[in-house]
Design a protein around this motif. Structure first.
Motif, PDB file in Angstrom:
ATOM      1  N   SER A  71       8.831   1.408  -7.879  1.00  0.00           N
ATOM      2  CA  SER A  71       8.200   2.722  -8.018  1.00  0.00           C
ATOM      3  C   SER A  71       6.697   2.570  -8.107  1.00  0.00           C
ATOM      4  O   SER A  71       6.188   1.732  -8.867  1.00  0.00           O
ATOM      5  N   CYS A  72       5.984   3.389  -7.355  1.00  0.00           N
ATOM      6  CA  CYS A  72       4.521   3.352  -7.381  1.00  0.00           C
ATOM      7  C   CYS A  72       4.030   3.827  -8.755  1.00  0.00           C
ATOM      8  O   CYS A  72       4.561   4.781  -9.330  1.00  0.00           O
ATOM      9  N   VAL A  73       2.999   3.165  -9.255  1.00  0.00           N
ATOM     10  CA  VAL A  73       2.495   3.441 -10.589  1.00  0.00           C
ATOM     11  C   VAL A  73       1.851   4.837 -10.688  1.00  0.00           C
ATOM     12  O   VAL A  73       1.771   5.423 -11.761  1.00  0.00           O
ATOM     13  N   TYR A  74       1.438   5.399  -9.539  1.00  0.00           N
ATOM     14  CA  TYR A  74       0.602   6.600  -9.576  1.00  0.00           C
ATOM     15  C   TYR A  74       1.441   7.884  -9.728  1.00  0.00           C
ATOM     16  O   TYR A  74       1.344   8.607 -10.702  1.00  0.00           O
ATOM     17  N   HIS A  75       2.335   8.160  -8.731  1.00  0.00           N
ATOM     18  CA  HIS A  75       3.132   9.393  -8.798  1.00  0.00           C
ATOM     19  C   HIS A  75       4.630   9.117  -8.731  1.00  0.00           C
ATOM     20  O   HIS A  75       5.404  10.034  -8.543  1.00  0.00           O
ATOM     21  N   GLY A  76       4.976   7.826  -8.781  1.00  0.00           N
ATOM     22  CA  GLY A  76       6.391   7.499  -8.875  1.00  0.00           C
ATOM     23  C   GLY A  76       7.182   7.552  -7.580  1.00  0.00           C
ATOM     24  O   GLY A  76       8.406   7.652  -7.617  1.00  0.00           O
ATOM     25  N   TRP A  77       6.513   7.473  -6.455  1.00  0.00           N
ATOM     26  CA  TRP A  77       7.293   7.331  -5.225  1.00  0.00           C
ATOM     27  C   TRP A  77       8.074   6.031  -5.339  1.00  0.00           C
ATOM     28  O   TRP A  77       7.519   4.986  -5.726  1.00  0.00           O
ATOM     29  N   THR A  78       9.349   6.089  -4.975  1.00  0.00           N
ATOM     30  CA  THR A  78      10.262   4.975  -5.254  1.00  0.00           C
ATOM     31  C   THR A  78      10.921   4.502  -3.961  1.00  0.00           C
ATOM     32  O   THR A  78      11.571   5.302  -3.267  1.00  0.00           O
ATOM     33  N   ARG A 113       0.867  -1.184   0.000  1.00  0.00           N
ATOM     34  CA  ARG A 113       0.000   0.000   0.000  1.00  0.00           C
ATOM     35  C   ARG A 113       0.895   1.222   0.000  1.00  0.00           C
ATOM     36  O   ARG A 113       1.639   1.463   0.952  1.00  0.00           O
ATOM     37  N   CYS A 114       0.847   1.984  -1.064  1.00  0.00           N
ATOM     38  CA  CYS A 114       1.684   3.177  -1.137  1.00  0.00           C
ATOM     39  C   CYS A 114       1.225   4.165  -0.063  1.00  0.00           C
ATOM     40  O   CYS A 114       0.024   4.474   0.031  1.00  0.00           O
ATOM     41  N   PRO A 115       2.170   4.641   0.762  1.00  0.00           N
ATOM     42  CA  PRO A 115       1.756   5.540   1.849  1.00  0.00           C
ATOM     43  C   PRO A 115       1.272   6.892   1.338  1.00  0.00           C
ATOM     44  O   PRO A 115       0.632   7.631   2.091  1.00  0.00           O
ATOM     45  N   HIS A 116       1.557   7.197   0.070  1.00  0.00           N
ATOM     46  CA  HIS A 116       1.120   8.490  -0.454  1.00  0.00           C
ATOM     47  C   HIS A 116      -0.401   8.556  -0.539  1.00  0.00           C
ATOM     48  O   HIS A 116      -1.039   9.230   0.242  1.00  0.00           O
ATOM     49  N   ARG A 117      -0.994   7.805  -1.430  1.00  0.00           N
ATOM     50  CA  ARG A 117      -2.450   7.852  -1.589  1.00  0.00           C
ATOM     51  C   ARG A 117      -3.102   6.475  -1.532  1.00  0.00           C
ATOM     52  O   ARG A 117      -4.257   6.323  -1.923  1.00  0.00           O
ATOM     53  N   GLY A 118      -2.341   5.501  -1.055  1.00  0.00           N
ATOM     54  CA  GLY A 118      -2.949   4.202  -0.778  1.00  0.00           C
ATOM     55  C   GLY A 118      -3.117   3.271  -1.964  1.00  0.00           C
ATOM     56  O   GLY A 118      -3.812   2.257  -1.867  1.00  0.00           O
ATOM     57  N   VAL A 119      -2.483   3.595  -3.068  1.00  0.00           N
ATOM     58  CA  VAL A 119      -2.568   2.706  -4.243  1.00  0.00           C
ATOM     59  C   VAL A 119      -1.688   1.472  -4.012  1.00  0.00           C
ATOM     60  O   VAL A 119      -0.620   1.590  -3.406  1.00  0.00           O
ATOM     61  N   PRO A 120      -2.107   0.295  -4.445  1.00  0.00           N
ATOM     62  CA  PRO A 120      -1.230  -0.875  -4.289  1.00  0.00           C
ATOM     63  C   PRO A 120       0.097  -0.684  -5.029  1.00  0.00           C
ATOM     64  O   PRO A 120       0.102  -0.391  -6.232  1.00  0.00           O
TER      65      PRO A 120
HETATM   66 FE1  FES Z   1       1.801   6.074  -4.766  1.00  0.00          FE
HETATM   67 FE2  FES Z   1       1.076   8.561  -5.203  1.00  0.00          FE
HETATM   68  S1  FES Z   1      -0.157   6.917  -4.586  1.00  0.00           S
HETATM   69  S2  FES Z   1       2.976   7.670  -5.469  1.00  0.00           S
END
Ligand code: FES
Length: 390
Positions: A87-94, A67-74
């Motif tokens: 890297s998260c698919v949504y905003h690229g947190w790595t 669970r990405c801590p940014h916005r909760g996307v897997p």
């Molecule tokens: Fe993962 Fe934004 S939700 S980078």
């Protein structure tokens, strides 16, 4: 004396830790998939109700909360942009796969001030027996996985026939079913597997504990029995006119075969044993069958069946021929399918127990006592496990 140990309990409340362990016991390694199923892309895993993923990086497998801590996307929708990270698919947190540290926020530039301020939880992962094992704990240093695996599987060469299957039903029903003495005598009487491995029936079984395992030791065997007013019932299939001869050490599970030296060396006091966190071991003279009941969540589990034949070299070929040609279907298929069905339709307590259910009670007691010990150890280390009875 046996009746004295069976107070006819109606629920699980005498085992509060066991009762609370709907989604499994923490503090153990669990097999989640085959090693060759994990590659460079994240593979989603649900384990003890937790969402995580595993991924391979330069040969090694890592595990991370999904669970990405940014916005909760897997995070498992993401991929590897840089070695050693995901890297998260949504905003690229790595995130660094080893430490979980946020190494980069691609969309905020190389100087992003959020970097270093966020850490994603990671999981310890190991590969054994061609499978990926994940440790689920409470922040403690995990015990080495080799201390949890069945002893004989560490350091002895074996050929393996394996099956991993998602199944419906609570993991405890699966484990209790596996070790349940009565069902082996009755439910499986129609299994074709018994053409090859007749199952004797016993009464007066006694459960003994040795190390971290409990064993069913059969004190008295009956092959045919008279039931007053009902007639005669035999645990033998129609194809067996006489009971097989006794074999040493492992009960009367098979005829006259020589016992494999690795298996003989274990000196198992009984042929069926179980240990935490839900591992069944059935020792036959020439191979051992294991079942690992892996809690996915409170309603589903993974059935992991492993058949280990302790032989090497060219002698492994006949094993594969036999396993793929017959055993896989007969045992891991039809026989085990009967178990699958029962686990799906078993209901939660209240329950009314009878004499052969001592195997269930002793398993629950083992789980209860072992968990109590572990929680004590955690408290001594200053760790604060969530109250398991809450
Ligand atoms: Fe993962 Fe934004 S939700 S980078």
């Amino acid at each position: 004396h046996r009746e004295g140990r069976l107070p006819g309990r109606q629920d699980w409340s005498s085992w509060p830790h066991y009762q609370a362990a709907d989604a499994g016991f923490r503090g153990y390694w669990y097999p989640v998939c085959f090693s060759n199923q994990v590659g460079e892309k994240p593979r989603k895993v649900r384990l003890l109700g937790e969402e995580l993923f595993v991924i391979r990086d330069r040969g090694r497998i890592f595990g991370m909360k999904d669970r990405c801590p940014h916005r909760g996307v897997p995070l498992s929708y993401g991929n590897k942009q840089f070695p050693g990270t995901v890297s998260c698919v949504y905003h690229g947190w790595t995130f660094d796969l080893e430490t979980g540290d946020l190494a980069a926020a691609i969309t905020d530039g190389p100087e992003s001030p959020i970097c270093g301020k966020v850490t994603q939880p990671t999981y310890d992962v190991e590969e054994r027996l061609g499978m990926v094992w994940v440790y689920v704990g409470d922040g403690e240093e995990p015990d080495p996985i080799d201390e949890q695996l069945p002893e004989e599987l560490v350091g002895n060469a074996a050929v393996l026939g394996q099956r991993i299957q998602p199944r419906e039903g609570n993991w405890r029903f699966a484990c209790e079913n596996g070790y349940d003495e009565g069902h082996a005598k009755y439910l499986h009487r129609t299994a074709l597997w018994r053409l090859f491995k007749p199952m004797p029936v016993w009464n007066k079984t006694k459960i003994v504990k040795r190390g971290r395992w409990i064993y069913r030791v059969q004190e008295q065997q009956f092959w045919e029995a008279d039931f007053p007013g009902l007639g005669r019932w035999s645990g033998l299939g129609w194809w067996k006119a006489r009971p097989p001869k006794e074999t040493k050490n492992i009960g009367n599970t098979s005829s006259h075969r020589e016992v494999n030296p690795v298996i003989a060396a274990q000196e198992f006091p009984g042929f069926a044993s179980v240990s935490m966190p839900g591992v069944l071991r059935i020792a036959y003279p020439t191979f051992i069958h294991y079942e690992f009941y892996v809690p996915v969540d409170a309603d589903q589990h993974l059935y992991v069946g492993v058949l280990a034949d302790f032989r090497q070299g060219a002698r492994t070929l006949p094993f594969y021929a036999k396993y793929l040609g017959a055993v896989r279907w007969l045992f891991h298929g039809q026989f085990s399918g009967q178990d699958k069905w029962m686990v799906e339709v078993t209901d939660a307590p209240p329950e009314k127990l009878y004499r052969p259910d001592d195997s269930l009670l002793q398993w629950r007691k083992l789980a209860e006592d072992t968990t109590e010990d572990r929680l004590d150890r955690l408290r001594e280390q200053g760790l604060d496990p969530a109250d398991p009875t809450a």
